[in-house]
Design a protein around this motif. Structure first.
Motif, PDB file in Angstrom:
ATOM      1  N   GLY A 167       0.788  -1.224   0.000  1.00 22.38           N
ATOM      2  CA  GLY A 167       0.000   0.000   0.000  1.00 22.38           C
ATOM      3  C   GLY A 167       0.820   1.273   0.000  1.00 22.38           C
ATOM      4  N   ASN A 168       1.895   1.306  -0.777  1.00 20.85           N
ATOM      5  CA  ASN A 168       2.690   2.525  -0.926  1.00 20.85           C
ATOM      6  C   ASN A 168       2.580   2.998  -2.371  1.00 20.85           C
ATOM      7  OD1 ASN A 168       5.005   1.050  -2.403  1.00 20.85           O
ATOM      8  ND2 ASN A 168       4.854  -0.059  -0.455  1.00 20.85           N
ATOM      9  N   ASP A 169       3.141   4.165  -2.670  1.00 11.69           N
ATOM     10  CA  ASP A 169       2.944   4.778  -3.986  1.00 11.69           C
ATOM     11  C   ASP A 169       3.447   3.916  -5.137  1.00 11.69           C
ATOM     12  OD1 ASP A 169       1.727   6.919  -2.798  1.00 11.69           O
ATOM     13  OD2 ASP A 169       3.493   8.222  -2.850  1.00 11.69           O
ATOM     14  N   SER A 170       4.528   3.172  -4.922  1.00 13.17           N
ATOM     15  CA  SER A 170       5.076   2.353  -6.006  1.00 13.17           C
ATOM     16  C   SER A 170       4.533   0.928  -5.991  1.00 13.17           C
ATOM     17  CB  SER A 170       6.600   2.306  -5.922  1.00 13.17           C
ATOM     18  OG  SER A 170       7.013   1.627  -4.747  1.00 13.17           O
ATOM     19  N   GLN A 171       3.688   0.606  -4.998  1.00 10.28           N
ATOM     20  CA  GLN A 171       3.081  -0.720  -4.892  1.00 10.28           C
ATOM     21  C   GLN A 171       4.138  -1.817  -4.898  1.00 10.28           C
ATOM     22  OE1 GLN A 171      -1.256   0.472  -6.686  1.00 10.28           O
ATOM     23  NE2 GLN A 171      -0.002  -0.801  -7.959  1.00 10.28           N
ATOM     24  N   THR A 172       5.178  -1.569  -4.067  1.00 16.07           N
ATOM     25  CA  THR A 172       6.330  -2.465  -3.976  1.00 16.07           C
ATOM     26  C   THR A 172       6.521  -2.899  -2.537  1.00 16.07           C
ATOM     27  OG1 THR A 172       7.420  -1.361  -5.826  1.00 16.07           O
ATOM     28  CG2 THR A 172       8.823  -2.628  -4.356  1.00 16.07           C
ATOM     29  N   ALA A 173       6.882  -4.157  -2.335  1.00 17.06           N
ATOM     30  CA  ALA A 173       7.134  -4.650  -0.993  1.00 17.06           C
ATOM     31  C   ALA A 173       8.270  -3.867  -0.329  1.00 17.06           C
ATOM     32  CB  ALA A 173       7.469  -6.137  -1.043  1.00 17.06           C
ATOM     33  N   LEU A 174       8.177  -3.717   0.972  1.00 14.05           N
ATOM     34  CA  LEU A 174       9.161  -2.944   1.733  1.00 14.05           C
ATOM     35  C   LEU A 174      10.285  -3.857   2.227  1.00 14.05           C
ATOM     36  CD1 LEU A 174       6.647  -0.850   3.877  1.00 14.05           C
ATOM     37  CD2 LEU A 174       7.721  -0.215   1.703  1.00 14.05           C
ATOM     38  N   SER A 175      11.455  -3.264   2.440  1.00  7.91           N
ATOM     39  CA  SER A 175      12.633  -4.020   2.865  1.00  7.91           C
ATOM     40  C   SER A 175      12.981  -3.682   4.308  1.00  7.91           C
ATOM     41  CB  SER A 175      13.829  -3.698   1.963  1.00  7.91           C
ATOM     42  OG  SER A 175      14.985  -4.390   2.394  1.00  7.91           O
ATOM     43  N   TYR A 176      13.264  -4.728   5.093  1.00  2.30           N
ATOM     44  CA  TYR A 176      13.675  -4.547   6.485  1.00  2.30           C
ATOM     45  C   TYR A 176      15.124  -4.990   6.649  1.00  2.30           C
ATOM     46  CZ  TYR A 176      14.326  -5.783  11.399  1.00  2.30           C
ATOM     47  OH  TYR A 176      14.826  -5.902  12.670  1.00  2.30           O
ATOM     48  N   ALA A 177      15.970  -4.052   7.029  1.00  2.00           N
ATOM     49  CA  ALA A 177      17.365  -4.393   7.289  1.00  2.00           C
ATOM     50  C   ALA A 177      17.854  -3.804   8.604  1.00  2.00           C
ATOM     51  CB  ALA A 177      18.258  -3.896   6.157  1.00  2.00           C
ATOM     52  N   SER A 178      17.020  -2.974   9.227  1.00  2.40           N
ATOM     53  CA  SER A 178      17.424  -2.350  10.481  1.00  2.40           C
ATOM     54  C   SER A 178      16.179  -1.991  11.267  1.00  2.40           C
ATOM     55  CB  SER A 178      18.236  -1.077  10.209  1.00  2.40           C
ATOM     56  OG  SER A 178      17.396  -0.078   9.644  1.00  2.40           O
ATOM     57  N   ARG A 179      16.360  -1.463  12.449  1.00  2.00           N
ATOM     58  CA  ARG A 179      15.226  -1.100  13.296  1.00  2.00           C
ATOM     59  C   ARG A 179      14.483   0.130  12.789  1.00  2.00           C
ATOM     60  NH1 ARG A 179      17.802  -2.052  19.382  1.00  2.00           N
ATOM     61  NH2 ARG A 179      18.162  -4.300  19.132  1.00  2.00           N
ATOM     62  N   ALA A 180      14.999   0.755  11.734  1.00  2.00           N
ATOM     63  CA  ALA A 180      14.354   1.951  11.195  1.00  2.00           C
ATOM     64  C   ALA A 180      13.082   1.611  10.424  1.00  2.00           C
ATOM     65  CB  ALA A 180      15.326   2.711  10.293  1.00  2.00           C
ATOM     66  N   VAL A 181      12.901   0.332  10.104  1.00  3.85           N
ATOM     67  CA  VAL A 181      11.743  -0.099   9.309  1.00  3.85           C
ATOM     68  C   VAL A 181      10.914  -1.069  10.132  1.00  3.85           C
ATOM     69  CG1 VAL A 181      11.000  -1.221   7.164  1.00  3.85           C
ATOM     70  CG2 VAL A 181      13.088   0.164   7.199  1.00  3.85           C
ATOM     71  N   ASP A 182       9.593  -0.990   9.989  1.00  8.29           N
ATOM     72  CA  ASP A 182       8.686  -1.868  10.724  1.00  8.29           C
ATOM     73  C   ASP A 182       8.756  -3.276  10.127  1.00  8.29           C
ATOM     74  OD1 ASP A 182       6.612  -3.207  11.926  1.00  8.29           O
ATOM     75  OD2 ASP A 182       5.106  -1.661  11.554  1.00  8.29           O
ATOM     76  N   PRO A 183       9.282  -4.257  10.849  1.00  5.94           N
ATOM     77  CA  PRO A 183       9.406  -5.608  10.280  1.00  5.94           C
ATOM     78  C   PRO A 183       8.066  -6.290  10.055  1.00  5.94           C
ATOM     79  CG  PRO A 183      10.036  -5.617  12.589  1.00  5.94           C
ATOM     80  CD  PRO A 183       9.855  -4.181  12.203  1.00  5.94           C
ATOM     81  N   SER A 184       7.002  -5.802  10.712  1.00  5.38           N
ATOM     82  CA  SER A 184       5.692  -6.426  10.529  1.00  5.38           C
ATOM     83  C   SER A 184       5.082  -6.078   9.183  1.00  5.38           C
ATOM     84  CB  SER A 184       4.736  -6.010  11.654  1.00  5.38           C
ATOM     85  OG  SER A 184       4.381  -4.643  11.542  1.00  5.38           O
ATOM     86  N   LEU A 185       5.667  -5.084   8.482  1.00  2.78           N
ATOM     87  CA  LEU A 185       5.153  -4.668   7.180  1.00  2.78           C
ATOM     88  C   LEU A 185       6.189  -4.853   6.068  1.00  2.78           C
ATOM     89  CD1 LEU A 185       3.363  -1.316   8.160  1.00  2.78           C
ATOM     90  CD2 LEU A 185       2.328  -3.573   7.869  1.00  2.78           C
ATOM     91  N   SER A 186       7.240  -5.605   6.328  1.00  3.26           N
ATOM     92  CA  SER A 186       8.333  -5.658   5.356  1.00  3.26           C
ATOM     93  C   SER A 186       8.982  -7.038   5.333  1.00  3.26           C
ATOM     94  CB  SER A 186       9.376  -4.590   5.683  1.00  3.26           C
ATOM     95  OG  SER A 186       9.766  -4.675   7.042  1.00  3.26           O
ATOM     96  N   GLN A 187       9.844  -7.216   4.345  1.00  6.70           N
ATOM     97  CA  GLN A 187      10.585  -8.462   4.209  1.00  6.70           C
ATOM     98  C   GLN A 187      12.040  -8.228   4.610  1.00  6.70           C
ATOM     99  OE1 GLN A 187       9.954 -10.211   0.255  1.00  6.70           O
ATOM    100  NE2 GLN A 187       7.953  -9.204   0.181  1.00  6.70           N
TER     101      GLN A 187
END
Length: 599
Positions: free
Chosen positions: A536-556
């Motif tokens: 559900g983002n503008d580019s309709q692309t899955a999100l990446s999780y590599a650090s605590r800066a990104v929510d891991p519940s919404l990313s790979q």
């Protein structure tokens, strides 16, 4: 204009007697009786054909855009009658203008239209002028063509059924008879919902076949599991897989065109080499939702450039620009944790011709951001392009790395053969350089071909299968079904893609409403075997999780693996890691430091 709700849509299968044999969407008892009569007449009158028209109910306030497809299967004729209720006619026409346009399309003169509709000739002339302005045409003939092509023909015909022989629809409907006790005929309806079809373009032979077969098998496994539980609201899932040569533009074009012509419910693919944009354009033209796993920032940018055109195109894995920054981040972590003693402060990234040569825009795997991170963490970053050589060879790249001895090198190359070729040459006389690869070791065939040469190799993927209980169950089911373990990337994402679709289909009133399905895909969050999917983002692309800066519940998680004792072990990020880093056998400084007695 009032929006059309899913409850206002229907799709039913009729036989020539007007009996409803299948309900695809909506309710059969909500379809106007006269429309059922018209559909039954078209079954008897037409050869295989498609008719489009506007059905106007007795109250003149019930309007439906209708399409009737007459087909013959096994000698039996039937008609798929699909329609949706509308609250405003196309082109802003009034109902009276629709009456006049229908008569114009039948070849009726203004004087005859006036007589038929009890209007003055002047009034009819005014209606015709307004119709042509709204349709932006300058002749009655052009207006008639649009009426037929766009289905702007009123049924029942205005002023009675006679006089429409010039229209095929008029000829087909002229034999209409009353269906006795039509309401009673609806009682024995046998509801048979047609399967939801996943149309997949996958390389099953030749180049990339190892990946393609895994994607097809994982898709089949997910389909079988969902069907074993009853499917989606009584609908089973099915899959149509067409072998595609991902190196051949014409093969990509032909495959996606054929899938679209089969009217599949969703398009799917892995990666299509340098021809990914062709699939995007065909999907956008047809409006069929398309879920691909091409890992391309160039395709992200394409969707961002025209959100309306590509509103149904989704990238189910994070993009390639994450690769080089993640490499720098991982090297920094290993250095700072004291488990690796780098030979210098220099890092190298090798960008292969396969990555650089995309016509949709070369990928540099996020080198600019990687250089910024490197500088901020005390590294210098060098980019090596095999295309600079004449001719470029992986042996030549390995020789250069051994000669210059950077602290670490990232092989920015997705393919198994090139990665193994580099390893073979490098290990013949290695430098004290940590070797870090991307994606290629995820393919099951990699370890078979690499044999012991891959021991200790670090590699990363923007979408990888975890080692948690969910993933272990998937791997066990896959192995039991197909006789070997799945790889650690595309098998998992193909499996998850079906479950993501199933989740979206189960939430919409009509899973064949492509707009509703795309809207639901933008809202769905799925925890799969390759992590979490949120598009559900503008580019309709899955999100990446590599650090605590990104929510891991919404990313790979951007997983970093190491091959240890012949097994794929995740060393980063937490909490998905199941092993600690081991010094690669050729890293002399790190191994010597590990042997020193502690103070």
């Amino acid at each position: 204009m009032r929006s059309v709700a899913n409850d206002d849509e229907f799709s039913i299968l009729l036989d020539r007697h007007g009996v409803v044999s299948s309900v695809e969407a909506g309710r059969a008892d909500a379809v106007p009786l006269g429309l059922l009569q018209a559909g039954a007449t078209l079954v008897s009158a037409s050869e295989e054909s498609r008719s489009r028209f506007v059905w106007v109910g007795d109250s003149r306030t019930e309007l439906y855009l209708v399409a009737v497809d007459v087909t013959t299967t096994g000698g039996a004729r039937s008609a798929m009658v699909a329609g949706r209720q509308i609250y405003q006619l196309p082109f802003g026409m009034t109902l009276r203008e629709l009456d006049v346009l229908t008569l114009v399309a039948s070849g009726t003169t203004n004087a005859d239209i006036a007589t038929r509709l009890s209007l003055s000739i002047r009034t009819v002339t005014t209606h015709v002028d307004r119709i042509m302005r709204k349709l932006r045409v300058t002749s009655r003939t052009s207006a008639a063509v649009i009426a037929v092509e766009e289905g702007l023909l009123r049924v029942p015909f205005p002023g009675g059924d006679e006089g429409f022989e010039a229209l095929k629809l008029g000829r087909d409907l002229s034999g209409r008879t009353t269906i006795e006790r039509a309401a009673a005929r609806l009682e024995p309806v046998r509801i048979i919902r047609q399967p939801l079809v996943i149309g997949a373009a996958l390389p099953l032979r030749g180049f990339a076949a190892a990946d393609g077969v895994e994607m097809a098998q994982a898709t089949r496994l997910a389909v079988e599991e969902i069907n074993a539980r009853g499917g989606i609201d009584g609908r089973l899932l099915s899959m149509e897989v067409i072998d595609v040569d991902i190196l051949d533009a014409e093969s990509v074009r032909r495959t996606f065109t054929e899938l679209a012509e089969r009217d599949v419910d969703v398009l799917a693919s892995g990666y299509l080499s340098t021809h990914q944009e062709l699939a995007h354009e065909i999907a956008a033209d047809t409006g069929i939702p398309y879920l691909h796993a091409a890992t391309l920032n160039a395709m992200e940018q394409r969707v961002l450039s025209d959100p309306s055109r590509y509103s149904r195109v989704f990238q189910v894995c994070p993009s390639d620009v994450n690769y080089a920054p993640r490499y720098v981040q991982q090297m920094t972590t290993l250095r700072d944790e004291g488990v690796w003693a780098p030979s210098s402060n220099r890092l190298a990234v090798v960008l292969s011709p396969w990555v650089l040569g995309a016509p949709s825009g070369p990928s540099d795997l996020g080198v600019a951001e990687a250089a910024r991170l490197a500088d901020a963490n005390g590294w210098s970053l060098e980019v090596v392009k095999p295309m600079d050589g004449s001719p470029p060879t992986w042996a030549g790249v390995a020789e250069r790395i051994v000669r210059t001895e950077p602290a670490a090198v990232m092989l920015g190359h997705y393919l198994v053969d090139g990665t193994i070729a580099f390893l073979a040459s490098f290990l013949a006389g290695p430098s004290d350089t940590l070797v870090y690869s991307i994606y290629a070791p995820s393919v099951h065939a990699f370890r078979e071909q690499a044999s012991g040469r891959a021991e200790g190799l670090l590699w990363a993927t923007v979408t990888g299968t975890y080692s948690d209980p969910l993933a272990r169950v998937f791997a066990t089911r896959y192995r039991n079904r197909f006789g070997q373990a799945p790889g650690r990337s595309h098998a998992g994402i193909a499996y998850d893609r079906v479950r993501l679709l199933a989740s979206a289909w189960s939430q919409v009133a009509n899973p064949r409403n492509r707009t509703s399905v795309a809207d639901e895909l933008r809202q769905t969050v799925l925890r799969g075997v390759n992590g979490s999917y949120f598009l559900g983002n503008d580019s309709q692309t899955a999100l990446s999780y590599a650090s605590r800066a990104v929510d891991p519940s919404l990313s790979q998680a951007h997983l970093v693996f190491q091959i240890q004792d012949g097994r794929q072990r995740i060393i980063d990020p937490a909490p998905y890691a199941d092993a600690a880093f081991r010094a690669q056998p050729w890293l002399a400084r790190t191994r010597q430091r590990a042997l020193r007695p502690s103070a």
